[in-house]
Scaffold this motif. Structure first.
Motif, PDB file in Angstrom:
ATOM      1  N   HIS A  56       0.815  -1.213   0.000  1.00 46.56           N
ATOM      2  CA  HIS A  56       0.000   0.000   0.000  1.00 46.56           C
ATOM      3  C   HIS A  56       0.854   1.271   0.000  1.00 46.56           C
ATOM      4  N   TYR A  57       2.168   1.108  -0.096  1.00 45.73           N
ATOM      5  CA  TYR A  57       3.073   2.252  -0.039  1.00 45.73           C
ATOM      6  C   TYR A  57       3.705   2.520  -1.397  1.00 45.73           C
ATOM      7  N   ARG A  58       4.010   3.785  -1.662  1.00 42.94           N
ATOM      8  CA  ARG A  58       4.683   4.152  -2.903  1.00 42.94           C
ATOM      9  C   ARG A  58       6.160   3.804  -2.825  1.00 42.94           C
ATOM     10  N   THR A  59       6.776   3.720  -3.990  1.00 44.13           N
ATOM     11  CA  THR A  59       8.157   3.234  -4.074  1.00 44.13           C
ATOM     12  C   THR A  59       9.125   3.974  -3.149  1.00 44.13           C
ATOM     13  N   PRO A  60       9.118   5.311  -3.079  1.00 45.32           N
ATOM     14  CA  PRO A  60      10.062   5.978  -2.171  1.00 45.32           C
ATOM     15  C   PRO A  60       9.887   5.554  -0.718  1.00 45.32           C
ATOM     16  N   ASP A  61       8.638   5.383  -0.277  1.00 47.89           N
ATOM     17  CA  ASP A  61       8.397   4.951   1.096  1.00 47.89           C
ATOM     18  C   ASP A  61       8.807   3.494   1.302  1.00 47.89           C
ATOM     19  N   PHE A  73      10.339  -9.434   1.140  1.00 45.26           N
ATOM     20  CA  PHE A  73       9.176  -8.559   1.114  1.00 45.26           C
ATOM     21  C   PHE A  73       8.438  -8.739  -0.202  1.00 45.26           C
ATOM     22  N   THR A  74       7.248  -8.190  -0.260  1.00 47.91           N
ATOM     23  CA  THR A  74       6.466  -8.254  -1.484  1.00 47.91           C
ATOM     24  C   THR A  74       6.005  -6.860  -1.880  1.00 47.91           C
ATOM     25  N   VAL A  75       5.814  -6.703  -3.187  1.00 47.71           N
ATOM     26  CA  VAL A  75       5.242  -5.472  -3.735  1.00 47.71           C
ATOM     27  C   VAL A  75       4.146  -5.869  -4.723  1.00 47.71           C
ATOM     28  N   ALA A  76       3.302  -4.897  -5.041  1.00 54.19           N
ATOM     29  CA  ALA A  76       2.297  -5.109  -6.074  1.00 54.19           C
ATOM     30  C   ALA A  76       2.933  -4.774  -7.414  1.00 54.19           C
ATOM     31  N   PRO A  77       3.106  -5.740  -8.315  1.00 57.88           N
ATOM     32  CA  PRO A  77       3.806  -5.472  -9.579  1.00 57.88           C
ATOM     33  C   PRO A  77       3.003  -4.535 -10.473  1.00 57.88           C
ATOM     34  N   ARG A  78       3.717  -3.711 -11.207  1.00 58.78           N
ATOM     35  CA  ARG A  78       3.066  -2.775 -12.123  1.00 58.78           C
ATOM     36  C   ARG A  78       2.711  -3.516 -13.413  1.00 58.78           C
ATOM     37  N   THR A  79       1.482  -3.972 -13.497  1.00 59.17           N
ATOM     38  CA  THR A  79       0.964  -4.633 -14.694  1.00 59.17           C
ATOM     39  C   THR A  79      -0.154  -3.769 -15.275  1.00 59.17           C
ATOM     40  N   PRO A  80      -0.484  -3.927 -16.549  1.00 60.84           N
ATOM     41  CA  PRO A  80      -1.570  -3.129 -17.132  1.00 60.84           C
ATOM     42  C   PRO A  80      -2.886  -3.275 -16.363  1.00 60.84           C
ATOM     43  N   LEU A  81      -3.231  -4.517 -15.979  1.00 55.02           N
ATOM     44  CA  LEU A  81      -4.496  -4.742 -15.271  1.00 55.02           C
ATOM     45  C   LEU A  81      -4.490  -4.064 -13.917  1.00 55.02           C
ATOM     46  N   VAL A 103       4.114  -1.159  -8.359  1.00 53.25           N
ATOM     47  CA  VAL A 103       5.541  -0.826  -8.332  1.00 53.25           C
ATOM     48  C   VAL A 103       6.241  -1.521  -9.493  1.00 53.25           C
ATOM     49  N   GLY A 104       7.002  -0.767 -10.262  1.00 51.70           N
ATOM     50  CA  GLY A 104       7.825  -1.351 -11.320  1.00 51.70           C
ATOM     51  C   GLY A 104       9.104  -1.917 -10.726  1.00 51.70           C
ATOM     52  N   GLU A 105       9.394  -3.189 -11.000  1.00 57.30           N
ATOM     53  CA  GLU A 105      10.560  -3.814 -10.371  1.00 57.30           C
ATOM     54  C   GLU A 105      11.854  -3.131 -10.798  1.00 57.30           C
ATOM     55  N   GLY A 106      11.948  -2.725 -12.057  1.00 61.85           N
ATOM     56  CA  GLY A 106      13.158  -2.055 -12.520  1.00 61.85           C
ATOM     57  C   GLY A 106      13.427  -0.767 -11.756  1.00 61.85           C
ATOM     58  N   ALA A 107      12.383   0.054 -11.591  1.00 65.37           N
ATOM     59  CA  ALA A 107      12.534   1.307 -10.852  1.00 65.37           C
ATOM     60  C   ALA A 107      12.881   1.046  -9.398  1.00 65.37           C
ATOM     61  N   LEU A 108      12.263   0.020  -8.814  1.00 68.38           N
ATOM     62  CA  LEU A 108      12.561  -0.322  -7.425  1.00 68.38           C
ATOM     63  C   LEU A 108      14.028  -0.740  -7.280  1.00 68.38           C
ATOM     64  N   ARG A 109      14.507  -1.569  -8.198  1.00 64.48           N
ATOM     65  CA  ARG A 109      15.905  -2.014  -8.128  1.00 64.48           C
ATOM     66  C   ARG A 109      16.865  -0.829  -8.246  1.00 64.48           C
ATOM     67  N   ARG A 114      16.276   2.302  -7.365  1.00 65.76           N
ATOM     68  CA  ARG A 114      16.214   3.091  -6.127  1.00 65.76           C
ATOM     69  C   ARG A 114      16.950   2.382  -4.988  1.00 65.76           C
ATOM     70  N   VAL A 115      16.797   1.069  -4.898  1.00 66.93           N
ATOM     71  CA  VAL A 115      17.496   0.316  -3.856  1.00 66.93           C
ATOM     72  C   VAL A 115      19.008   0.440  -4.057  1.00 66.93           C
ATOM     73  N   ALA A 116      19.455   0.312  -5.300  1.00 68.24           N
ATOM     74  CA  ALA A 116      20.888   0.396  -5.587  1.00 68.24           C
ATOM     75  C   ALA A 116      21.445   1.782  -5.269  1.00 68.24           C
ATOM     76  N   ALA A 117      20.603   2.812  -5.357  1.00 63.39           N
ATOM     77  CA  ALA A 117      21.060   4.182  -5.127  1.00 63.39           C
ATOM     78  C   ALA A 117      20.935   4.615  -3.670  1.00 63.39           C
ATOM     79  N   GLU A 118      20.316   3.801  -2.815  1.00 64.17           N
ATOM     80  CA  GLU A 118      20.104   4.157  -1.416  1.00 64.17           C
ATOM     81  C   GLU A 118      21.366   3.842  -0.611  1.00 64.17           C
ATOM     82  N   PRO A 119      22.042   4.851  -0.068  1.00 58.47           N
ATOM     83  CA  PRO A 119      23.315   4.604   0.630  1.00 58.47           C
ATOM     84  C   PRO A 119      23.202   3.584   1.768  1.00 58.47           C
ATOM     85  N   GLY A 120      22.115   3.643   2.524  1.00 63.75           N
ATOM     86  CA  GLY A 120      21.968   2.733   3.653  1.00 63.75           C
ATOM     87  C   GLY A 120      21.814   1.276   3.254  1.00 63.75           C
TER      88      GLY A 120
END
Length: 233
Positions: free
Chosen positions: A138-143, A161-169, A192-198, A200-206
């Motif tokens: 229920h949270y957006r990618t940055p959160d 963890f799990t996310v809701a995948p960004r599919t057309p439906l 959530v788009g998995e590519g965008a999530l990956r 953001r995770v790679a760019a997060e210093p922590g």
């Protein structure tokens, strides 16, 4: 410190699961008959829980595990059966009370402690593994990324963890829910788009000591969720 958008959505989820949906959730997570649509959701959740458990060591003796957003406790109990010391936390007092009631008589090799609270609370301590099944959908990618950062800081092995995948439906359903809101509807699932999530995770210093590893999508009728493993390098 949690972000304002995370705190707002967490409060909405607490209200929804503790007041509006507690009876439906209790039925969904039991063996009681449900509608055909909810049966697909139940089957999907069962499959996702089994998948996430398969990513954990078969023997969890001596390991500490956080079930982040435990609901009625099914995953927490399975982890304790493997010997883990489990802290199972949820924002909904009613769901936690139901979990305690259902599992009060269980005799488990590991320890199991249900409590009401925020899964990001540092006071919960350190863990070997964290599992957040459908707790972040229920949270957006940055959160989501900020939450993973908070969880990873006190995790020694992996965050599942799990996310809701960004599919057309799902994107269409998400838009329809925003156009035609209902007071009794769950807070919107955020695709959530998995590519965008990956990225953001790679760019997060922590999160530099961690990497996204396994990924698996589970689809069952009206249930659609994507599991990911954030593993310490």
């Amino acid at each position: 410190m949690t972000s304002p958008t995370y705190a707002t959505r967490r409060a909405q989820l607490e209200t929804y699961f503790d007041r509006t949906a507690v009876e439906a959730w209790a039925r969904l997570t039991s063996d009681a008959p449900v509608s055909r649509i909810r049966a697909t959701v139940r089957a999907g959740r069962d499959a996702m829980r089994a998948e996430l458990l398969s990513w954990l060591p078969a023997d969890l003796a001596g390991r500490r595990l956080l079930d982040a957003g435990c609901g009625t406790g099914a995953l927490a109990v399975e982890a304790a059966r493997r010997g883990a010391d489990v802290v199972a936390v949820d924002v909904s007092p009613n769901l936690v009370a139901l979990a305690r009631e259902r599992h009060a008589a269980d005799r488990l090799p590991g320890r199991l402690h249900f409590q009401v609270g925020d899964m990001l609370d540092d006071a919960l301590g350190r863990f070997d593994h964290v599992v957040a099944m459908d707790s972040l959908i229920h949270y957006r990618t940055p959160d989501i990324v900020r939450a993973l950062d908070r969880l990873a800081r006190r995790t020694d092995a992996s965050v599942l963890f799990t996310v809701a995948p960004r599919t057309p439906l799902l994107t269409v359903m998400h838009a329809a829910g925003r156009l035609f809101p209902r007071g009794d509807r769950a807070p919107a699932i955020e695709p959530v788009g998995e590519g965008a999530l990956r990225r953001r995770v790679a760019a997060e210093p922590g999160l530099a000591p961690f990497a996204l590893a396994r990924s698996r999508r589970i689809t069952s009728g009206f249930y659609l969720s994507n599991a990911l493993e954030l593993a310490r390098r």
